[in-house]
Design an enzyme around this catalytic site. Structure first.
Site, PDB file in Angstrom:
ATOM      1  N   GLY A  51       8.241   7.286 -16.480  1.00 43.53           N
ATOM      2  CA  GLY A  51       9.312   6.851 -17.376  1.00 43.53           C
ATOM      3  C   GLY A  51       9.536   5.369 -17.186  1.00 43.53           C
ATOM      4  N   CYS A  78       4.621   9.264 -10.931  1.00 43.51           N
ATOM      5  CA  CYS A  78       5.316   7.975 -10.999  1.00 43.51           C
ATOM      6  C   CYS A  78       6.835   8.166 -10.941  1.00 43.51           C
ATOM      7  CB  CYS A  78       4.864   7.228 -12.248  1.00 43.51           C
ATOM      8  SG  CYS A  78       5.345   5.508 -12.229  1.00 43.51           S
ATOM      9  N   TYR A  79       7.545   7.940 -12.034  1.00 41.61           N
ATOM     10  CA  TYR A  79       9.009   8.149 -12.034  1.00 41.61           C
ATOM     11  C   TYR A  79       9.331   9.569 -11.568  1.00 41.61           C
ATOM     12  CZ  TYR A  79      13.789   8.389 -13.910  1.00 41.61           C
ATOM     13  OH  TYR A  79      15.137   8.541 -14.051  1.00 41.61           O
ATOM     14  N   HIS A 165      -0.950   7.117 -12.105  1.00 42.98           N
ATOM     15  CA  HIS A 165      -1.084   7.942 -13.312  1.00 42.98           C
ATOM     16  C   HIS A 165      -2.418   8.674 -13.332  1.00 42.98           C
ATOM     17  CE1 HIS A 165       2.596   6.678 -15.294  1.00 42.98           C
ATOM     18  NE2 HIS A 165       2.410   5.559 -14.621  1.00 42.98           N
ATOM     19  N   GLU A 167      -3.207  10.864 -15.516  1.00 44.17           N
ATOM     20  CA  GLU A 167      -3.545  11.263 -16.885  1.00 44.17           C
ATOM     21  C   GLU A 167      -4.302  10.194 -17.656  1.00 44.17           C
ATOM     22  OE1 GLU A 167      -0.730  10.485 -15.617  1.00 44.17           O
ATOM     23  OE2 GLU A 167       0.675   9.568 -17.001  1.00 44.17           O
ATOM     24  N   ASP A 223      -6.023  15.198 -41.671  1.00 43.44           N
ATOM     25  CA  ASP A 223      -4.718  15.661 -41.191  1.00 43.44           C
ATOM     26  C   ASP A 223      -3.954  16.461 -42.248  1.00 43.44           C
ATOM     27  OD1 ASP A 223      -5.518  14.138 -39.085  1.00 43.44           O
ATOM     28  OD2 ASP A 223      -4.219  12.441 -39.555  1.00 43.44           O
ATOM     29  N   LYS A 368      -6.147  13.694 -32.917  1.00 40.21           N
ATOM     30  CA  LYS A 368      -7.132  13.863 -33.989  1.00 40.21           C
ATOM     31  C   LYS A 368      -8.236  14.871 -33.644  1.00 40.21           C
ATOM     32  CE  LYS A 368      -8.139  11.672 -37.946  1.00 40.21           C
ATOM     33  NZ  LYS A 368      -7.093  11.234 -38.878  1.00 40.21           N
TER      34      LYS A 368
END
Ligand code: XMP
Length: 512
Positions: A51, A78-79, A165, A167, A223, A368
């Site tokens: 965050g 992290c946060y 991180h 991710e 989409d 996507k």
């Protein structure tokens, strides 16, 4: 499922996406989610995202402390790690040692969380605060030069943390760490497949729309087509699809879109609105790119609103507006400072603001490539799923300067040949986007024994992953030669073909 609590992270959504890629369902919820809801969802594990704030700030985002006592494994990133630290009584050092970018992680102990990692690993840090002095029953697994507690675990309390991180791709073993958590610690099962996603989405859409009907603007792109197909599965003939032909679409596109909605997918209500006259009339004499975009955006809304009003009158059950918004669209619209939106006004996202209908966006959580997988599951053809992006203003921003019928004809023909040859040579799928544009100047040439004075076509093909940056595609010379010869021979009004070798930045993908 793995629940991600979002504390306003830039990469929060990416965590859920990674977990789904492992075959485990994951959902993002706001950090103030109630403990009752968590019990109801019964996740195998919880991940607390990063965050932008500090746990020192007066109104910092937080969560119900009791979630820590549910005995569900929790990983703080992290946060998220700092918040766990604060809850268990550690010191969280504020702001002095900011770290941003690639760092080396020194792994002291693998534990369960860092299983399979080497002693030194590349990670991605982005933080201001740090956790210090964890209670004794917490194991410190790793550190960096400036961060003593880069990772911790407490298997009894089922609490885990990483200051970096996992991710993002720059943390090279990020997926390994997340897998350790998801499978090794939470014992989640791989039972999440695209089939389940479409089933779940269809169920949710049924519930959300109830007995009402939905009106939806479709463009023929990936989409909106996948979103419409999902809605069609959920509510059948209660979806009304509207395709607005602004007179600026590619050759053959209207027929393709019609064939999909009317023949292949058997939508009961597909409305093809030929509005080309009004668009072209309003664009007459306009040369400024931004003005063109604005005129098209406003006209689009006018025409769509008229159609909605007409259909609402006939079908009062229409209460929803379907939209093909995907997750990255939402990030871009929330961050108007992003390069693309600042440079050019995109009109796509302004549509619902003027409508009184409720918006339904079945794909708003997806990326996507996930949308493409969903589309495949729904048996939508590759022709549509692998389609290059096409801008809302269409060919208007590819006829540079004033738009005329003649210029549109030339561009359509040239573009058709370019795309046809790319498909034939299998380069279409290797490029992010390919387009022809017509320059507003003429040049001298010679054809047969005669002097010619005709327009110039420029071809642009780019590779990219997100359209924010792009490289020009290194197409084979023979292919370019074939395309150039065909355009000059088959399209009257052109005597010169150029290939654009500009990267983005500095050049944008579109010309206007
Ligand atoms: P640029 O030209 O900014 O384009 O490099 C980046 C990507 O966005 C597409 N694009 C648009 N898409 N409405 C859209 O839906 C628009 O107004 C618009 N303008 C550009 C462009 O085709 C490329 O994929």
């Amino acid at each position: 499922m793995i629940l991600v609590l979002n504390f306003g992270a830039q990469y929060g959504h990416l965590i859920a996406r990674r977990v789904r890629d492992f075959g485990v369902y994951s959902e993002v919820v706001p950090c103030d989610v109630s403990i009752q809801k968590i019990k109801r969802l019964n996740p195998a594990g919880i991940i607390l995202s990063g965050g932008p704030t500090s746990v020192y700030e007066p109104n910092h985002p937080t969560m119900d402390r009791k979630i820590l006592d549910l005995e569900i494994p929790i990983l703080g990133i992290c946060y998220g790690q700092q918040l766990i630290g604060k809850f268990v009584g550690a010191n969280v050092l504020g702001g002095k040692l900011k770290e941003y970018g690639k760092r080396i992680l020194n792994v002291k102990k693998q534990g369960k969380l860092l299983k399979g990692l080497f002693k030194r690993e590349q990670i991605w840090m982005s933080h201001g605060d740090l956790v210090e002095n964890l209670p004794k029953d917490f194991d410190i697994l790793a550190s960096t030069d400036s961060c003593r507690v880069a990772s911790f675990e407490n298997n009894n309390k089922k609490l885990y943390g990483i200051q970096f991180h996992a991710e993002v791709v720059h943390t090279l073993k990020g997926n390994q760490i997340l897998k350790n958590f998801v499978f090794g610690i939470c014992k989640a099962k791989k039972d999440w497949h695209i089939k389940d996603i479409s089933k779940k989405l269809i169920q949710e859409l049924k519930k959300e729309v109830g007995k009402n009907s939905v009106i939806m603007g479709v463009s023929g792109g990936v989409d909106s087509t996948v979103a419409a197909a999902l809605l069609h599965k959920a509510i059948g003939e209660r979806i009304y699809c509207v395709f607005i032909d602004h007179g600026l679409i590619r050759k053959g596109e209207a027929e393709e879109v019609r064939a999909f909605f009317e023949k292949k997918s058997k939508f009961k209500h597909f409305h093809f609105v030929d509005a080309s006259k009004i668009f072209l009339k309003r664009l007459k004499g306009v040369t400024d790119p931004e003005q063109k975009r604005k005129i098209i955006g406003h006209t689009f809304i006018d025409v769509f609103e008229d159609k909605v009003a007409e259909l609402e009158k006939k079908h009062p059950a229409i209460k929803f507006l379907g939209q093909g918004t995907i997750y990255p669209d939402r990030i871009e619209s929330a961050q108007p400072s992003k390069h693309a939106s600042k440079i050019k006004s995109h009109h796509n996202l302004t549509l619902p603001e003027k409508m009184k209908l409720k918006v339904v966006e079945p794909l708003k959580e997806f990326y996507k490539d996930e949308v493409r997988k969903l589309g495949k599951e729904l048996k939508i053809s590759d022709e549509i799923l692998k389609r290059h992006p096409f801008p809302g203003p269409g060919l208007a921003i590819r006829v540079l300067g004033e738009i005329t019928d003649e210029k549109l004809r030339i561009l359509r023909e040239a573009d058709y040949i370019f795309i046809q040859e790319l498909k034939k040579s299998k380069f279409y799928d290797k490029t992010w986007q390919a387009l022809a544009a017509l320059l507003p100047v003429k040049s001298v040439g010679v054809m047969g024994d005669n002097r010619t004075y005709e327009y110039i076509i420029t071809l642009r093909a780019v590779t990219s992953i997100d359209a924010m940056t792009a490289d020009w595609a290194k197409l084979p010379n023979e292919l370019l030669e074939r395309i150039s010869n065909r355009i000059i021979n088959e399209v009257s009004g052109v005597n010169r073909v150029l290939y654009d070798v500009t990267q983005k930045p500095p050049g944008t993908i579109e010309y206007e």
